[in-house]
Design an enzyme around this catalytic site. Sequence first.
Site, PDB file in Angstrom:
ATOM      1  N   LYS A 125      30.709 -20.380  34.959  1.00 49.25           N
ATOM      2  CA  LYS A 125      30.780 -19.898  33.570  1.00 49.25           C
ATOM      3  C   LYS A 125      29.469 -20.229  32.889  1.00 49.25           C
ATOM      4  O   LYS A 125      28.792 -21.184  33.280  1.00 49.25           O
ATOM      5  CB  LYS A 125      31.918 -20.607  32.825  1.00 49.25           C
ATOM      6  CG  LYS A 125      32.401 -19.874  31.607  1.00 49.25           C
ATOM      7  CD  LYS A 125      33.420 -18.803  31.967  1.00 49.25           C
ATOM      8  CE  LYS A 125      33.733 -17.893  30.802  1.00 49.25           C
ATOM      9  NZ  LYS A 125      34.884 -17.029  31.101  1.00 49.25           N
ATOM     10  N   ASP A 165      32.361 -12.288  28.193  1.00 48.95           N
ATOM     11  CA  ASP A 165      33.422 -13.137  27.645  1.00 48.95           C
ATOM     12  C   ASP A 165      33.290 -12.972  26.128  1.00 48.95           C
ATOM     13  O   ASP A 165      32.739 -11.952  25.669  1.00 48.95           O
ATOM     14  CB  ASP A 165      33.246 -14.599  28.098  1.00 48.95           C
ATOM     15  CG  ASP A 165      34.492 -15.454  27.838  1.00 48.95           C
ATOM     16  OD1 ASP A 165      35.426 -15.422  28.655  1.00 48.95           O
ATOM     17  OD2 ASP A 165      34.548 -16.164  26.808  1.00 48.95           O
TER      18      ASP A 165
HETATM   19  P1  NDP Z   1      35.726 -10.650  22.235  1.00 50.66           P
HETATM   20  O1  NDP Z   1      34.476 -11.259  21.791  1.00 50.66           O
HETATM   21  O2  NDP Z   1      35.785  -9.218  22.613  1.00 50.66           O
HETATM   22  O3  NDP Z   1      36.892 -10.884  21.185  1.00 50.66           O
HETATM   23  C1  NDP Z   1      37.241 -12.167  20.769  1.00 50.66           C
HETATM   24  C2  NDP Z   1      38.315 -12.041  19.707  1.00 50.66           C
HETATM   25  O4  NDP Z   1      38.844 -13.331  19.421  1.00 50.66           O
HETATM   26  C3  NDP Z   1      37.756 -11.504  18.393  1.00 50.66           C
HETATM   27  O5  NDP Z   1      38.763 -10.836  17.702  1.00 50.66           O
HETATM   28  C4  NDP Z   1      37.367 -12.795  17.699  1.00 50.66           C
HETATM   29  O6  NDP Z   1      37.288 -12.691  16.281  1.00 50.66           O
HETATM   30  C5  NDP Z   1      38.489 -13.704  18.084  1.00 50.66           C
HETATM   31  N1  NDP Z   1      38.017 -15.093  18.071  1.00 50.66           N
HETATM   32  C6  NDP Z   1      36.979 -15.606  18.748  1.00 50.66           C
HETATM   33  N2  NDP Z   1      36.800 -16.892  18.439  1.00 50.66           N
HETATM   34  C7  NDP Z   1      37.750 -17.178  17.530  1.00 50.66           C
HETATM   35  C8  NDP Z   1      38.081 -18.345  16.834  1.00 50.66           C
HETATM   36  N3  NDP Z   1      37.380 -19.476  16.991  1.00 50.66           N
HETATM   37  N4  NDP Z   1      39.140 -18.292  15.981  1.00 50.66           N
HETATM   38  C9  NDP Z   1      39.824 -17.158  15.806  1.00 50.66           C
HETATM   39  N5  NDP Z   1      39.548 -16.009  16.454  1.00 50.66           N
HETATM   40  C10 NDP Z   1      38.531 -16.026  17.302  1.00 50.66           C
HETATM   41  O7  NDP Z   1      36.193 -11.553  23.487  1.00 50.66           O
HETATM   42  P2  NDP Z   1      37.267 -11.231  24.624  1.00 50.66           P
HETATM   43  O8  NDP Z   1      38.348 -10.370  24.101  1.00 50.66           O
HETATM   44  O9  NDP Z   1      36.537 -10.825  25.837  1.00 50.66           O
HETATM   45  O10 NDP Z   1      37.846 -12.700  24.905  1.00 50.66           O
HETATM   46  C11 NDP Z   1      39.003 -13.207  24.260  1.00 50.66           C
HETATM   47  C12 NDP Z   1      39.591 -14.333  25.107  1.00 50.66           C
HETATM   48  O11 NDP Z   1      39.946 -13.827  26.394  1.00 50.66           O
HETATM   49  C13 NDP Z   1      38.640 -15.506  25.372  1.00 50.66           C
HETATM   50  O12 NDP Z   1      39.394 -16.694  25.454  1.00 50.66           O
HETATM   51  C14 NDP Z   1      38.081 -15.178  26.758  1.00 50.66           C
HETATM   52  O13 NDP Z   1      37.633 -16.336  27.426  1.00 50.66           O
HETATM   53  C15 NDP Z   1      39.319 -14.598  27.414  1.00 50.66           C
HETATM   54  N6  NDP Z   1      39.103 -13.751  28.588  1.00 50.66           N
HETATM   55  C16 NDP Z   1      38.268 -12.670  28.550  1.00 50.66           C
HETATM   56  C17 NDP Z   1      38.129 -11.869  29.660  1.00 50.66           C
HETATM   57  C18 NDP Z   1      37.290 -10.629  29.648  1.00 50.66           C
HETATM   58  O14 NDP Z   1      37.287  -9.935  30.651  1.00 50.66           O
HETATM   59  N7  NDP Z   1      36.610 -10.294  28.569  1.00 50.66           N
HETATM   60  C19 NDP Z   1      38.812 -12.190  30.921  1.00 50.66           C
HETATM   61  C20 NDP Z   1      39.720 -13.298  30.838  1.00 50.66           C
HETATM   62  C21 NDP Z   1      39.830 -14.040  29.712  1.00 50.66           C
HETATM   63  P3  NDP Z   1      35.850 -12.566  15.586  1.00 50.66           P
HETATM   64  O15 NDP Z   1      35.395 -11.183  15.862  1.00 50.66           O
HETATM   65  O16 NDP Z   1      36.115 -12.850  14.156  1.00 50.66           O
HETATM   66  O17 NDP Z   1      34.969 -13.610  16.208  1.00 50.66           O
HETATM   67  O1  2IT Z   2      37.479 -15.605  31.701  1.00 49.86           O
HETATM   68  C1  2IT Z   2      37.269 -14.667  32.480  1.00 49.86           C
HETATM   69  O2  2IT Z   2      37.917 -14.528  33.528  1.00 49.86           O
HETATM   70  C2  2IT Z   2      36.237 -13.696  32.136  1.00 49.86           C
HETATM   71  N1  2IT Z   2      35.632 -13.787  31.075  1.00 49.86           N
HETATM   72  C3  2IT Z   2      35.879 -12.594  33.095  1.00 49.86           C
HETATM   73  C4  2IT Z   2      34.930 -13.089  34.148  1.00 49.86           C
HETATM   74  C5  2IT Z   2      34.371 -12.048  35.081  1.00 49.86           C
HETATM   75  O3  2IT Z   2      33.531 -12.451  35.888  1.00 49.86           O
HETATM   76  O4  2IT Z   2      34.756 -10.889  35.027  1.00 49.86           O
END
Ligand code: NDP
Ligand code: 2IT
Length: 445
Positions: A125, A165
């Site tokens: 990561k 992420d």
């Molecule tokens: P994005 O940046 O696309 O979206 C994040 C969302 O969460 C936004 O709506 C953001 O709001 C909100 N957010 C972020 N930080 C905070 C906080 N401190 N308090 C409240 N809301 C918050 O990220 P992702 O959708 O990609 O990721 C979301 C979660 O999913 C994370 O935990 C990530 O690690 C996990 N994840 C992502 C994967 C992927 O493929 N993208 C895979 C597996 C897990 P704002 O816009 O206001 O910051």
């Molecule tokens: O938390 C996660 O699994 C991710 N942000 C996706 C990682 C990836 O390599 O696709």
Amino acid sequence: MSYVEKVLNDLKERNPGEKEFHQAATEILLTLEPVINAHPEYEKAALLERFTEPERTILFRVPWVDDNGAVHVNKGYRVQFNSAIGPYKGGLRFHPSVNLSVIKFLGLEQILKNSLTGLPIGGGKGGSDFDPKGKSDREIMAFCQSFMNELYRHIGADTDVPAGDIGVGAREVGYLFGQYKRLRDEHVGVLTGRGLSYGGSLIRKEATGYGLVYMLDEAMKMRGVSLKNKTVLVSGSGNVAIYACEKVQQLGGKVVAMCDSNGYVYDPNGIDLAVVKQIKEVERGRIKEYANRVSGAVYTEGCKGIWTIPCDVALPCATQNEIDGESAKALVANGVEYVAEGANMPSTLDAIDTFQKATGVIFLPAKAANAGGVATSALEMAQSSGRLYWSAEEVDAKLKTIMVNIYHNIDNAAKKYGFEGNYVMGANIAGFEKVAEAMMAHGIV
Ligand code: NDP
Ligand code: 2IT
């Protein structure tokens, strides 16, 4: 004191102040006791000490110039945690809250998640404390290029393959890839989540959210129920949240609330996802706007209140520790039946405890439930290596099969050790067994 407890105590002493890393390690290690007891050779090989110490930690300076000519310096991180079963694989997070503890907790989780996918990917990561909010496109590009000017020497299609992420989506991956290609003169699958015109995979964008709901759907099917007419809360409004919402709606569920880091919207008529996509994916705006555009919707400042809305299903898809003990109790009191984690570690240890003690609540933990994103990243890597593309239907079918398999694997692992229905144990054990076997085979490295 057991071997597991000793390793956990040492880890806390030797990594002071890393509270998120301590939290993830505590959750994982304490559930591994039955496997460790069945394998006394693991202690002799200091397997857990090695498993919890990253193979390599890279910290670097990221200087960049803003649109007014001012120079800024951010911290850059890449933790190459474990390569026992494949090249390091895991996302990059750009958010002001990023520090070494956050990256290490995410990396540790990623090792087991990647193992659960059944695909050959190790865990890593990275990221930065850079805040993309309010930056111009040129500033984002300048930052990404500077970040890659150091990162490029540590990654490679068979070494370490980053992805997105929080704060890193298609735009950022594009700039990062462009700079890597320029520096290395290589058009290879060194990053996943790439655009479709330059090596990306269909369905990668949707994969984490869709995968989450595929697993949830399977868990429901096993209990003779479905998402049809269920009331669902989805926190966040980013990549994971949007596509979780989309799949819930396709399967007949009703999503009544979403949020961002400022507050949440409640829409009793069901979220109009086209409006959310327009605000978040196109305008990069705030969720507050939704209430101005959709009649009947109400906006409330602050995120925590979202968990007080009565629901059948809760899908936390924003960030770590967004559900604390108090919020978990509110969800349970209001009759929640399924909690499936789209975000990484969204529930505090207290919240997990509350869900697991409540009768009739099925809790699907992040490392299993959100594995669809990285699994599809591994499918992107396979397509890049093969120099071909699969259709959306093909990738989606593979994703669904992977998520259904993970569900049954964690269910079986929990049963095997006498903890039926405890998917936290099931996921940690099933993920760990494969990594442990590979590490033992490699000798003391
Ligand atoms: P994005 O940046 O696309 O979206 C994040 C969302 O969460 C936004 O709506 C953001 O709001 C909100 N957010 C972020 N930080 C905070 C906080 N401190 N308090 C409240 N809301 C918050 O990220 P992702 O959708 O990609 O990721 C979301 C979660 O999913 C994370 O935990 C990530 O690690 C996990 N994840 C992502 C994967 C992927 O493929 N993208 C895979 C597996 C897990 P704002 O816009 O206001 O910051
Ligand atoms: O938390 C996660 O699994 C991710 N942000 C996706 C990682 C990836 O390599 O696709």
